[in-house]
Write an enzyme that holds these catalytic residues in place. Structure first.
Site, PDB file in Angstrom:
ATOM      1  N   SER A 241       6.538  57.222  70.375  1.00 51.58           N
ATOM      2  CA  SER A 241       7.224  56.256  71.020  1.00 51.58           C
ATOM      3  C   SER A 241       8.467  55.929  70.205  1.00 51.58           C
ATOM      4  CB  SER A 241       6.588  54.925  71.327  1.00 51.58           C
ATOM      5  OG  SER A 241       5.529  55.045  72.146  1.00 51.58           O
TER       6      SER A 241
ATOM      7  N   ARG B 113      -5.515  54.130  77.035  1.00 52.35           N
ATOM      8  CA  ARG B 113      -4.645  52.906  76.410  1.00 52.35           C
ATOM      9  C   ARG B 113      -5.484  51.551  76.586  1.00 52.35           C
ATOM     10  NH1 ARG B 113      -0.615  48.978  78.112  1.00 52.35           N
ATOM     11  NH2 ARG B 113       0.972  48.856  76.408  1.00 52.35           N
TER      12      ARG B 113
ATOM     13  N   LYS C 205       4.448  46.215  80.714  1.00 52.88           N
ATOM     14  CA  LYS C 205       5.232  45.681  79.434  1.00 52.88           C
ATOM     15  C   LYS C 205       6.479  45.029  79.972  1.00 52.88           C
ATOM     16  CE  LYS C 205       4.001  48.956  75.791  1.00 52.88           C
ATOM     17  NZ  LYS C 205       4.480  49.552  74.619  1.00 52.88           N
TER      18      LYS C 205
END
Length: 208
Positions: free
Chosen positions: A108, A40, A138
């Site tokens: 997602s 990521r 996040k």
């Protein structure tokens, strides 16, 4: 293809690239039993990630694990990753399938069952729900009700991944509710013993 197990996600800060630290940390997670490693990285130029991605893929395959690229479909295609994972701001599933020919496409779905149903219809390999808890990586993510997991399991035929602020203590409940995968960043990489923490997560899938 067995899409189930512990899912470790790299992080530009927590798994630093300098001095090859990321490889040492990922190898520990794989030794502990991580079944999926996701790269990521939303900021590094694609060309600068190719060597990293190829090495991570090699490492994953050494431990019979799957290598997934987050968002960067072109990178996933360039390195023949096992999978890519896309969010709501990324390309549509139909567009992704034109470029990426690997066996795994994850989507997602946050707290949206309809999005998950649509993703399954379009050929997603698995869907991810979350954040289930406040997430250090996040912080603005909306918290999703845990009951979405059993709800999704009744409707969907594809595997369900739980993500977002998860710790080992909370993971057991999510697996019990039906999560096929538990995706973790902070709780794994901040651990004093990455291999042992990964092993503890991997073991959850033997008990439920």
């Amino acid at each position: 293809m067995d899409i189930r197990g512990f899912y470790a996600i790299t992080d530009e800060v927590l798994t630093p690239y300098q001095d090859g630290k990321v490889f040492l940390m990922v190898e520990k997670a794989l030794r502990g039993g991580a079944k999926f490693i996701q790269l990521r990285d939303k900021t590094t130029p694609l060309e600068n990630l190719i060597y990293l991605a190829l090495e991570l893929k090699k490492l994953c395959h050494k431990f019979n694990a799957y290598f997934i690229v987050n968002d960067r479909v072109e990178l996933g295609a360039r390195v023949s990753a096992d999978g890519v994972h896309i969010g709501k701001d990324d390309a549509s599933l139909a567009e992704v399938k034109k470029f990426f020919k690997g066996p795994i496409i994850g989507v997602s779905c946050y707290g949206d069952i309809k999005r998950a149903v649509e993703a399954e219809k379009q050929g997603a390999t698995y869907v991810a729900f979350g954040s289930f808890y406040p997430s250090p990586t996040k912080p603005n993510a909306k918290i999703v009700d845990k009951n979405i997991i059993p709800m999704a399991k009744k409707i969907l035929k594809i595997p369900v991944c739980a993500i977002g602020g998860i710790t080992l203590e909370q993971a057991y409940e999510l697996v019990k509710l039906g999560a096929d995968m538990i995706a973790v960043i902070s709780d794994l990489w901040k651990s004093e013993d990455i291999e042992e923490k990964a092993r503890a997560y991997a073991k959850l899938f033997n008990y439920v």
